[in-house]
Design a protein around this motif. Structure first.
Motif, PDB file in Angstrom:
ATOM      1  N   VAL A 199      15.036 -13.784  15.580  1.00 42.36           N
ATOM      2  CA  VAL A 199      14.010 -13.786  16.631  1.00 42.36           C
ATOM      3  C   VAL A 199      12.646 -13.643  15.970  1.00 42.36           C
ATOM      4  O   VAL A 199      12.541 -13.216  14.813  1.00 42.36           O
ATOM      5  CB  VAL A 199      14.241 -12.642  17.650  1.00 42.36           C
ATOM      6  N   TYR A 200      11.625 -13.983  16.727  1.00 51.22           N
ATOM      7  CA  TYR A 200      10.268 -13.843  16.203  1.00 51.22           C
ATOM      8  C   TYR A 200       9.825 -12.387  16.310  1.00 51.22           C
ATOM      9  O   TYR A 200      10.265 -11.629  17.177  1.00 51.22           O
ATOM     10  CB  TYR A 200       9.317 -14.755  16.962  1.00 51.22           C
ATOM     11  N   MET A 201       8.932 -12.044  15.419  1.00 51.18           N
ATOM     12  CA  MET A 201       8.415 -10.683  15.390  1.00 51.18           C
ATOM     13  C   MET A 201       7.680 -10.337  16.682  1.00 51.18           C
ATOM     14  O   MET A 201       7.651  -9.173  17.097  1.00 51.18           O
ATOM     15  CB  MET A 201       7.494 -10.508  14.187  1.00 51.18           C
ATOM     16  N   SER A 209       8.488  -2.453  19.980  1.00 54.04           N
ATOM     17  CA  SER A 209       8.258  -2.215  18.555  1.00 54.04           C
ATOM     18  C   SER A 209       9.052  -1.004  18.061  1.00 54.04           C
ATOM     19  O   SER A 209       9.468  -0.937  16.900  1.00 54.04           O
ATOM     20  CB  SER A 209       6.768  -2.011  18.295  1.00 54.04           C
ATOM     21  N   GLY A 210       9.246  -0.056  18.946  1.00 53.25           N
ATOM     22  CA  GLY A 210      10.065   1.105  18.568  1.00 53.25           C
ATOM     23  C   GLY A 210      11.517   0.711  18.307  1.00 53.25           C
ATOM     24  O   GLY A 210      12.189   1.270  17.431  1.00 53.25           O
ATOM     25  N   LEU A 211      12.006  -0.272  19.074  1.00 51.08           N
ATOM     26  CA  LEU A 211      13.370  -0.769  18.844  1.00 51.08           C
ATOM     27  C   LEU A 211      13.471  -1.434  17.477  1.00 51.08           C
ATOM     28  O   LEU A 211      14.468  -1.261  16.764  1.00 51.08           O
ATOM     29  CB  LEU A 211      13.754  -1.750  19.954  1.00 51.08           C
ATOM     30  N   TYR A 212      12.398  -2.187  17.087  1.00 53.44           N
ATOM     31  CA  TYR A 212      12.404  -2.829  15.772  1.00 53.44           C
ATOM     32  C   TYR A 212      12.466  -1.779  14.661  1.00 53.44           C
ATOM     33  O   TYR A 212      13.223  -1.910  13.702  1.00 53.44           O
ATOM     34  CB  TYR A 212      11.159  -3.705  15.620  1.00 53.44           C
ATOM     35  N   ARG A 213      11.653  -0.737  14.774  1.00 52.66           N
ATOM     36  CA  ARG A 213      11.665   0.307  13.743  1.00 52.66           C
ATOM     37  C   ARG A 213      13.028   1.006  13.680  1.00 52.66           C
ATOM     38  O   ARG A 213      13.511   1.369  12.606  1.00 52.66           O
ATOM     39  CB  ARG A 213      10.551   1.315  14.028  1.00 52.66           C
ATOM     40  N   LEU A 214      13.627   1.184  14.836  1.00 44.76           N
ATOM     41  CA  LEU A 214      14.950   1.827  14.876  1.00 44.76           C
ATOM     42  C   LEU A 214      16.004   0.963  14.189  1.00 44.76           C
ATOM     43  O   LEU A 214      16.814   1.459  13.393  1.00 44.76           O
ATOM     44  CB  LEU A 214      15.337   2.098  16.337  1.00 44.76           C
ATOM     45  N   GLY A 227       7.069 -12.259   7.207  1.00 43.56           N
ATOM     46  CA  GLY A 227       7.006 -11.286   8.286  1.00 43.56           C
ATOM     47  C   GLY A 227       6.964 -11.888   9.668  1.00 43.56           C
ATOM     48  O   GLY A 227       6.679 -11.180  10.639  1.00 43.56           O
ATOM     49  N   ALA A 228       7.294 -13.175   9.795  1.00 42.54           N
ATOM     50  CA  ALA A 228       7.201 -13.833  11.097  1.00 42.54           C
ATOM     51  C   ALA A 228       8.480 -13.705  11.907  1.00 42.54           C
ATOM     52  O   ALA A 228       8.447 -13.743  13.145  1.00 42.54           O
ATOM     53  CB  ALA A 228       6.850 -15.309  10.911  1.00 42.54           C
ATOM     54  N   THR A 229       9.605 -13.572  11.242  1.00 36.89           N
ATOM     55  CA  THR A 229      10.889 -13.519  11.946  1.00 36.89           C
ATOM     56  C   THR A 229      11.672 -12.278  11.533  1.00 36.89           C
ATOM     57  O   THR A 229      11.463 -11.701  10.453  1.00 36.89           O
ATOM     58  CB  THR A 229      11.730 -14.767  11.642  1.00 36.89           C
ATOM     59  N   VAL A 230      12.585 -11.926  12.413  1.00 33.37           N
ATOM     60  CA  VAL A 230      13.491 -10.787  12.181  1.00 33.37           C
ATOM     61  C   VAL A 230      14.925 -11.309  12.278  1.00 33.37           C
ATOM     62  O   VAL A 230      15.279 -11.971  13.266  1.00 33.37           O
ATOM     63  CB  VAL A 230      13.255  -9.658  13.205  1.00 33.37           C
TER      64      VAL A 230
END
Length: 239
Positions: A199-201, A209-214, A227-230
């Motif tokens: 998925v895209y950042m 964003s908290g879910l991404y850090r988790l 840094g464009a995709t996860v």
């Protein structure tokens, strides 16, 4: 008393017993002959008296230490011993050969049985160890009885519950709707798991964003070099 004296006494006793038996045998033979001479239907009054006299005579019972019986038993045993000795002497070589062959076969059979017993014992020990290891593994591993589809649905339910009641509520700002944030998080996770895994950042902007850090802290995702995709971590590559 020496042996010759004992032998003389034994001979005299043996002769006396033989004479007594001859006398009793003669008396019995004469009486039976007299009874046979009388006809059964003669109606003689002397016949009952004769039978009564016959029945009054005592029965002869030889003593347990009767020398005649001892001599007969001794002679029988000696004759049997002589016959056995003659048989063994005449068939000695053949009998010994047969016995030797039987003995060799029995020894070979015993060795085979001993080897078989060792193999069975070793196999039984190995199976018992394998069974114990399997039991330990089964005890340590939870029993799986549901189908793959059912297990997958349960995992999705757990994920939705975790996101809706905990992650979204903890990461939601005071002025935002937790249910709306939970829906966005579920959509992002569903796209990562069921679609391409990437998925895209920008999907992790705002409260997500908290879910991404988790996820990043748990090493469940990785970012591209720009840094464009996860990308969702593929754990199958590690095995």
């Amino acid at each position: 008393m020496d042996d010759e004296g004992q032998l003389a006494i034994y001979k005299r006793s043996l002769i006396r017993e033989i004479e007594n038996k001859e006398y009793f045998l003669q008396q019995t033979t004469e009486l039976l002959a007299e009874l046979r001479e009388r006809e059964p239907d003669s109606g003689s009054n002397e016949e009952p008296k004769l039978w009564e006299e016959f029945l009054k005579r005592p029965m002869f019972f030889p003593d347990r230490s009767d020398p005649v019986g001892v001599s007969l038993a001794f002679c029988e045993n000696r004759n049997r011993l002589n016959l056995n000795r003659q048989f063994l002497e005449s068939n000695e070589s053949q009998s010994l050969t047969m016995l030797q062959q039987v003995l060799e076969i029995q020894e070979s059979l015993n060795q085979g049985l001993a080897t078989l017993l060792e193999l069975l014992s070793a196999r039984l020990t190995g199976e018992m160890r394998h069974q114990r290891a399997s039991n330990d593994e089964n005890d340590a591993r939870p029993e799986i009885t549901d189908s793959i589809e059912t297990q997958n649905n349960k995992l999705w339910d757990i994920l939705n519950l975790l996101v809706g009641r905990f992650v979204a509520v903890d990461l939601c700002p005071p002025d935002a709707d937790p249910q709306a944030i939970a829906s966005e998080m579920r959509a992002t996770l569903t796209h990562m798991i069921k679609k391409s895994g990437v998925v895209y950042m920008k999907n992790f902007q705002g409260p997500s964003s908290g879910l991404y850090r988790l996820l990043l802290k748990a090493k469940l995702v990785s970012t591209s070099e720009d840094g464009a995709t996860v990308k969702l971590q593929d754990f199958s590559e590690e095995f």
